[in-house]
Design an enzyme around this catalytic site. Sequence first.
Site, mmCIF file in Angstrom:
data_model
loop_
_atom_site.group_PDB
_atom_site.id
_atom_site.type_symbol
_atom_site.label_atom_id
_atom_site.label_comp_id
_atom_site.label_asym_id
_atom_site.label_seq_id
_atom_site.Cartn_x
_atom_site.Cartn_y
_atom_site.Cartn_z
ATOM 1 N N LYS A 43 -117.741 -21.272 -1.793
ATOM 2 C CA LYS A 43 -116.506 -21.968 -2.145
ATOM 3 C C LYS A 43 -115.700 -22.311 -0.879
ATOM 4 O O LYS A 43 -116.208 -23.007 -0.040
ATOM 5 C CB LYS A 43 -115.736 -21.113 -3.155
ATOM 6 C CG LYS A 43 -116.610 -20.629 -4.345
ATOM 7 C CD LYS A 43 -117.144 -21.787 -5.122
ATOM 8 C CE LYS A 43 -118.019 -21.491 -6.319
ATOM 9 N NZ LYS A 43 -118.793 -20.286 -6.421
ATOM 10 N N ASP A 50 -112.616 -9.485 -5.749
ATOM 11 C CA ASP A 50 -113.285 -10.769 -5.506
ATOM 12 C C ASP A 50 -112.205 -11.711 -4.971
ATOM 13 O O ASP A 50 -111.301 -12.123 -5.699
ATOM 14 C CB ASP A 50 -113.899 -11.290 -6.816
ATOM 15 C CG ASP A 50 -114.698 -12.572 -6.602
ATOM 16 O OD1 ASP A 50 -114.353 -13.345 -5.685
ATOM 17 O OD2 ASP A 50 -115.657 -12.810 -7.376
ATOM 18 N N TYR A 104 -114.986 -14.492 -13.346
ATOM 19 C CA TYR A 104 -116.051 -15.504 -13.306
ATOM 20 C C TYR A 104 -117.150 -15.150 -14.320
ATOM 21 O O TYR A 104 -117.544 -13.981 -14.442
ATOM 22 C CB TYR A 104 -116.614 -15.561 -11.876
ATOM 23 C CG TYR A 104 -117.845 -16.418 -11.758
ATOM 24 C CD1 TYR A 104 -117.813 -17.762 -12.113
ATOM 25 C CD2 TYR A 104 -119.040 -15.879 -11.313
ATOM 26 C CE1 TYR A 104 -118.946 -18.547 -12.019
ATOM 27 C CE2 TYR A 104 -120.179 -16.667 -11.210
ATOM 28 C CZ TYR A 104 -120.120 -17.997 -11.573
ATOM 29 O OH TYR A 104 -121.243 -18.761 -11.491
ATOM 30 N N ARG A 118 -135.238 -10.129 7.665
ATOM 31 C CA ARG A 118 -134.599 -9.639 6.440
ATOM 32 C C ARG A 118 -133.598 -8.526 6.787
ATOM 33 O O ARG A 118 -132.554 -8.403 6.160
ATOM 34 C CB ARG A 118 -135.644 -9.119 5.438
ATOM 35 C CG ARG A 118 -135.006 -8.848 4.061
ATOM 36 C CD ARG A 118 -136.009 -8.423 3.009
ATOM 37 N NE ARG A 118 -136.507 -7.098 3.259
ATOM 38 C CZ ARG A 118 -137.739 -6.746 3.633
ATOM 39 N NH1 ARG A 118 -138.639 -7.594 3.769
ATOM 40 N NH2 ARG A 118 -138.106 -5.527 3.868
HETATM 41 C C1 LIG Z 1 -114.700 -16.025 -8.327
HETATM 42 C C2 LIG Z 1 -116.184 -16.187 -8.183
HETATM 43 N N1 LIG Z 1 -116.917 -15.144 -7.806
HETATM 44 C C3 LIG Z 1 -118.269 -15.234 -7.674
HETATM 45 C C4 LIG Z 1 -118.929 -16.420 -7.920
HETATM 46 C C5 LIG Z 1 -120.436 -16.492 -7.775
HETATM 47 O O1 LIG Z 1 -120.756 -17.111 -6.555
HETATM 48 P P1 LIG Z 1 -122.132 -17.897 -6.280
HETATM 49 O O2 LIG Z 1 -122.127 -19.101 -7.164
HETATM 50 O O3 LIG Z 1 -122.039 -18.218 -4.815
HETATM 51 O O4 LIG Z 1 -123.247 -16.972 -6.604
HETATM 52 C C6 LIG Z 1 -118.195 -17.537 -8.305
HETATM 53 C C7 LIG Z 1 -118.888 -18.811 -8.603
HETATM 54 O O5 LIG Z 1 -118.328 -19.748 -9.095
HETATM 55 C C8 LIG Z 1 -116.787 -17.418 -8.452
HETATM 56 O O6 LIG Z 1 -116.043 -18.459 -8.842
#
Ligand SMILES: Cc1ncc(COP(=O)(O)O)c(C=O)c1O
Length: 388
Positions: A200, A175, A103, A51
């Site tokens: 992604k 992000d 998101y 961990r």
């Molecule tokens: C721009 C963005 N940030 C964060 C996330 C969250 O990621 P995760 O689904 O890997 O938890 C997503 C998910 O679609 C996203 O599109």
Amino acid sequence: MSADGRRFATRAIHAGQEPDAATGSTIPPVYQTSTFTQRGLGDHQGYEYARISNPTRTALEVALASLEGGEGALAYASGMAAISGVVQSLSSGDHVVVGDDLYGGSFRLFSQVMPRFGVECELTNATDLDALRAALRPTTRMIWIETPTNPMLRLIDVAACAEIARGAGARLVVDNTFATPYLQRPLALGADVVVHSTTKYIGGHSDVIGGAVVANDAEWLGELGRLRNTTGAVPGPWDAWLTLRGLKTLAVRMRQHEHNARAVAECLRERAEMARVHYPGFSDHPGHALAAHQMDGFGAMVSVELAGGAAAARALCEGTRVFALGESLGGVESLIGYPWTMSHGAFPEDRRVAMGVHDAVVRLSVGLEDAEDLCEDLVRALEEGVTR
Ligand SMILES: Cc1ncc(COP(=O)(O)O)c(C=O)c1O
């Protein structure tokens, strides 16, 4: 180019991925172990318990830090775990200004979870720098943005936001999931922290969930690492390994993703069924000049508004055969999504509408199939949608 003179694609394949010291294994092994045997009390080789750290995860973290140009990186069990990890560094009474085109999961965290811990999160249109300045308070500790935004592909000026954050004594968090470090490196533009859903483009094959944080402040990263060890949101070694395997081909994938996205956007723009096609690569996109300035390309997400409204949007989503209808983005296969009920269903209806995410919007994650097949698939689905 990095300090060692190596370029992006070379670092994606080699940074943190030297042959294994114990065996010479060219590819970092999957260290499928929860613990590490000590020779004597406290006499270990840098790893104690998985961990805290794991060599497969370390390889991924070194590679990610190199590609984003950061001092260090931390890998997490998901993008949301990474985002949660960053906001866990805040305290009750702190204030966060959040770019409002984001998101849905992040919106849920900022609007429903953080207020329960006394962290106030204020949504603001971050494309309007005056609005961003006006939202600041003496207690503002973070400015949080996504660019290009999800799903409307608006562009936010990272360098300008960094300057505003610096002036306020706050951290700018970006992000960078949509752009990836191949197309945009926010730390070089002045941001303090980059977060990713590595699920992604970085993983790239829709077979693993993961997240990451990259930053330059080693002391703060240490604090975040201790928080992650305390809360436990770590990826397993197999997930770290799969993500690292995907990462190796990020450069070549992003180039082809973008080529295909442009072809799809251009083909859709010719169609009478479209009210609007949003793609930052178009010279008449409102964020085009900013994208050309702060990015090395325009990405592979395309959002469209159907002239026929919600019925036409739903028919398109259900009518494609190569584009799969599904959540997520950034994989080799093309995905089609309906933000109104899918990725952005968490937003109250009035906020969705204010963001421009109305019920005729369809989001495309353009994959790596032949561009002609992708265009034919969409055109056929559009034509069949009209005759339904
Ligand atoms: C721009 C963005 N940030 C964060 C996330 C969250 O990621 P995760 O689904 O890997 O938890 C997503 C998910 O679609 C996203 O599109």
